[in-house]
Motif scaffolding. Sequence first.
Motif, PDB file in Angstrom:
ATOM      1  N   LEU A  99      32.493   7.088  80.224  1.00  0.00           N
ATOM      2  CA  LEU A  99      33.442   6.931  79.123  1.00  0.00           C
ATOM      3  C   LEU A  99      34.428   8.097  79.053  1.00  0.00           C
ATOM      4  O   LEU A  99      35.522   7.953  78.499  1.00  0.00           O
ATOM      5  N   ALA A 100      34.036   9.241  79.591  1.00  0.00           N
ATOM      6  CA  ALA A 100      34.885  10.438  79.541  1.00  0.00           C
ATOM      7  C   ALA A 100      35.719  10.620  80.804  1.00  0.00           C
ATOM      8  O   ALA A 100      36.223  11.719  81.046  1.00  0.00           O
ATOM      9  N   THR A 101      35.873   9.565  81.598  1.00  0.00           N
ATOM     10  CA  THR A 101      36.661   9.663  82.828  1.00  0.00           C
ATOM     11  C   THR A 101      38.098  10.135  82.591  1.00  0.00           C
ATOM     12  O   THR A 101      38.610  10.960  83.356  1.00  0.00           O
ATOM     13  N   PRO A 102      38.809   9.647  81.570  1.00  0.00           N
ATOM     14  CA  PRO A 102      40.176  10.162  81.337  1.00  0.00           C
ATOM     15  C   PRO A 102      40.214  11.672  81.099  1.00  0.00           C
ATOM     16  O   PRO A 102      41.086  12.365  81.629  1.00  0.00           O
ATOM     17  N   ALA A 103      39.273  12.190  80.314  1.00  0.00           N
ATOM     18  CA  ALA A 103      39.249  13.632  80.066  1.00  0.00           C
ATOM     19  C   ALA A 103      38.912  14.396  81.340  1.00  0.00           C
ATOM     20  O   ALA A 103      39.445  15.489  81.575  1.00  0.00           O
ATOM     21  N   MET A 104      38.032  13.847  82.165  1.00  0.00           N
ATOM     22  CA  MET A 104      37.696  14.502  83.425  1.00  0.00           C
ATOM     23  C   MET A 104      38.898  14.556  84.351  1.00  0.00           C
ATOM     24  O   MET A 104      39.097  15.542  85.070  1.00  0.00           O
ATOM     25  N   ALA A 105      39.720  13.503  84.348  1.00  0.00           N
ATOM     26  CA  ALA A 105      40.938  13.503  85.172  1.00  0.00           C
ATOM     27  C   ALA A 105      41.914  14.570  84.707  1.00  0.00           C
ATOM     28  O   ALA A 105      42.521  15.284  85.517  1.00  0.00           O
ATOM     29  N   VAL A 106      42.080  14.696  83.392  1.00  0.00           N
ATOM     30  CA  VAL A 106      42.979  15.724  82.847  1.00  0.00           C
ATOM     31  C   VAL A 106      42.467  17.113  83.199  1.00  0.00           C
ATOM     32  O   VAL A 106      43.216  17.993  83.627  1.00  0.00           O
ATOM     33  N   ALA A 107      41.164  17.326  83.011  1.00  0.00           N
ATOM     34  CA  ALA A 107      40.580  18.632  83.321  1.00  0.00           C
ATOM     35  C   ALA A 107      40.728  18.960  84.801  1.00  0.00           C
ATOM     36  O   ALA A 107      40.995  20.108  85.169  1.00  0.00           O
ATOM     37  N   PHE A 108      40.574  17.964  85.664  1.00  0.00           N
ATOM     38  CA  PHE A 108      40.696  18.204  87.105  1.00  0.00           C
ATOM     39  C   PHE A 108      42.120  18.612  87.477  1.00  0.00           C
ATOM     40  O   PHE A 108      42.319  19.565  88.242  1.00  0.00           O
ATOM     41  N   VAL A 109      43.115  17.911  86.939  1.00  0.00           N
ATOM     42  CA  VAL A 109      44.505  18.220  87.289  1.00  0.00           C
ATOM     43  C   VAL A 109      44.896  19.609  86.801  1.00  0.00           C
ATOM     44  O   VAL A 109      45.501  20.397  87.541  1.00  0.00           O
ATOM     45  N   VAL A 117      50.603  17.906  94.191  1.00  0.00           N
ATOM     46  CA  VAL A 117      50.369  17.927  92.744  1.00  0.00           C
ATOM     47  C   VAL A 117      51.074  16.758  92.071  1.00  0.00           C
ATOM     48  O   VAL A 117      50.528  16.120  91.156  1.00  0.00           O
ATOM     49  N   VAL A 118      52.297  16.446  92.520  1.00  0.00           N
ATOM     50  CA  VAL A 118      53.013  15.298  91.960  1.00  0.00           C
ATOM     51  C   VAL A 118      52.254  14.005  92.230  1.00  0.00           C
ATOM     52  O   VAL A 118      52.137  13.131  91.355  1.00  0.00           O
ATOM     53  N   VAL A 125      48.855   9.394  90.566  1.00  0.00           N
ATOM     54  CA  VAL A 125      47.628   8.619  90.742  1.00  0.00           C
ATOM     55  C   VAL A 125      46.802   8.604  89.462  1.00  0.00           C
ATOM     56  O   VAL A 125      46.230   7.576  89.072  1.00  0.00           O
ATOM     57  N   LEU A 126      46.739   9.748  88.780  1.00  0.00           N
ATOM     58  CA  LEU A 126      45.896   9.875  87.585  1.00  0.00           C
ATOM     59  C   LEU A 126      46.692   9.742  86.300  1.00  0.00           C
ATOM     60  O   LEU A 126      46.226  10.170  85.238  1.00  0.00           O
ATOM     61  N   GLN A 127      47.876   9.135  86.367  1.00  0.00           N
ATOM     62  CA  GLN A 127      48.772   9.120  85.216  1.00  0.00           C
ATOM     63  C   GLN A 127      48.141   8.411  84.020  1.00  0.00           C
ATOM     64  O   GLN A 127      48.176   8.912  82.892  1.00  0.00           O
ATOM     65  N   LYS A 128      47.555   7.234  84.239  1.00  0.00           N
ATOM     66  CA  LYS A 128      46.996   6.494  83.106  1.00  0.00           C
ATOM     67  C   LYS A 128      45.824   7.241  82.474  1.00  0.00           C
ATOM     68  O   LYS A 128      45.627   7.201  81.254  1.00  0.00           O
ATOM     69  N   TYR A 129      45.049   7.945  83.297  1.00  0.00           N
ATOM     70  CA  TYR A 129      43.943   8.737  82.755  1.00  0.00           C
ATOM     71  C   TYR A 129      44.458   9.966  82.016  1.00  0.00           C
ATOM     72  O   TYR A 129      43.879  10.391  81.012  1.00  0.00           O
ATOM     73  N   LEU A 130      45.565  10.555  82.518  1.00  0.00           N
ATOM     74  CA  LEU A 130      46.115  11.740  81.873  1.00  0.00           C
ATOM     75  C   LEU A 130      46.597  11.429  80.466  1.00  0.00           C
ATOM     76  O   LEU A 130      46.335  12.169  79.521  1.00  0.00           O
ATOM     77  N   VAL A 131      47.316  10.321  80.310  1.00  0.00           N
ATOM     78  CA  VAL A 131      47.839   9.939  78.989  1.00  0.00           C
ATOM     79  C   VAL A 131      46.688   9.661  78.027  1.00  0.00           C
ATOM     80  O   VAL A 131      46.665  10.149  76.893  1.00  0.00           O
ATOM     81  N   ALA A 132      45.699   8.900  78.482  1.00  0.00           N
ATOM     82  CA  ALA A 132      44.577   8.564  77.602  1.00  0.00           C
ATOM     83  C   ALA A 132      43.745   9.790  77.267  1.00  0.00           C
ATOM     84  O   ALA A 132      43.314   9.980  76.125  1.00  0.00           O
ATOM     85  N   GLY A 133      43.508  10.663  78.270  1.00  0.00           N
ATOM     86  CA  GLY A 133      42.689  11.837  78.032  1.00  0.00           C
ATOM     87  C   GLY A 133      43.340  12.835  77.102  1.00  0.00           C
ATOM     88  O   GLY A 133      42.692  13.372  76.201  1.00  0.00           O
ATOM     89  N   LEU A 134      44.639  13.081  77.286  1.00  0.00           N
ATOM     90  CA  LEU A 134      45.325  14.039  76.412  1.00  0.00           C
ATOM     91  C   LEU A 134      45.461  13.507  75.001  1.00  0.00           C
ATOM     92  O   LEU A 134      45.324  14.236  74.014  1.00  0.00           O
ATOM     93  N   ALA A 135      45.728  12.199  74.853  1.00  0.00           N
ATOM     94  CA  ALA A 135      45.925  11.620  73.522  1.00  0.00           C
ATOM     95  C   ALA A 135      44.623  11.599  72.746  1.00  0.00           C
ATOM     96  O   ALA A 135      44.556  12.035  71.592  1.00  0.00           O
ATOM     97  N   ARG A 136      43.550  11.150  73.386  1.00  0.00           N
ATOM     98  CA  ARG A 136      42.290  11.030  72.660  1.00  0.00           C
ATOM     99  C   ARG A 136      41.608  12.377  72.510  1.00  0.00           C
ATOM    100  O   ARG A 136      40.945  12.635  71.513  1.00  0.00           O
TER     101      ARG A 136
END
Length: 277
Positions: free
Chosen positions: A189-199, A256-257, A262-273
């Motif tokens: 369930l925390a995959t979006p936050a993990m993507a943000v943290a990884f980037v 990096v770009v 690739v992780l754009q949808k996870y980045l938006v969801a992770g940062l917002a939530r």
Amino acid sequence: MPKALRNVILLLASAAVLVPLAYAVVLALTPISQFGGSDLLPSHWDFENFVTMWSDAPLGRGFVNTMLVAGCAAALAVVVASCAAYPLAHYRSRGRRLVLYGMLSTQIIPSTMILLPLFVIYAWVQTTLGITMIGSYWLLILTYLTFALPFATWLMYSYMRSIPREIEAAALVDGASYTGALFRVILPLATPAMAVAFVFALLVGWNDVLFASVLTNTHTETVAIVLQTFSFAQDGAALPLYPQLMAAGIVSAIPVVLAYLVLQKYLVAGLARGSVK
């Protein structure tokens, strides 16, 4: 705010970002013979700079070293931050606030103040134990992990607090252990936050010049150090090789770009939530 004024502000903000980038692309496509002239645009586009930069600078080796060091540090930061954020977010303990705000306080210390003490400690350990540390990959990974871990932990903590406790309770009722609930229920369930943290953890090692310039050698230097060294290179007329340097800078930004795309949808969801708590 009026729509017209909002559009003007957005246009100026976009221009502040895109104009320097566009000029870097123009310089990368400018023939070396026309660099430094009075014309803003070259008479023709020259893609040779994207070819000669690989031979003029050890860019390939810098790419491999950076991907290895920054990638390992980012992956470890996500794993450790996830394991640390889970008990901090779901269980109350006496020292929880001390741990959280202690990690947060490390972010206000300038990196230049840490460089010398860190180098002295590494040099002392290397001399005392006889272990090769300065110039090794694992030391740079450990250094980047240290700086990436506080932000990654806070991000994972904020996101995991938004996950209902009832989901974890249901997993425990079904027979899962706390570790099983973490890896089978909470982390998916925390995959979006993990993507943000990884980037963001990846950017710590990818953009670093300060620590890499001290803790690396010619075999472990990152792409940032390669670009820094390449910026002092000159051709026969004693002119800096800015066209090749701009080409190398553009190529070094592509991984990096791509990670962002690739992780754009996870980045938006992770940062917002993750910013709700």
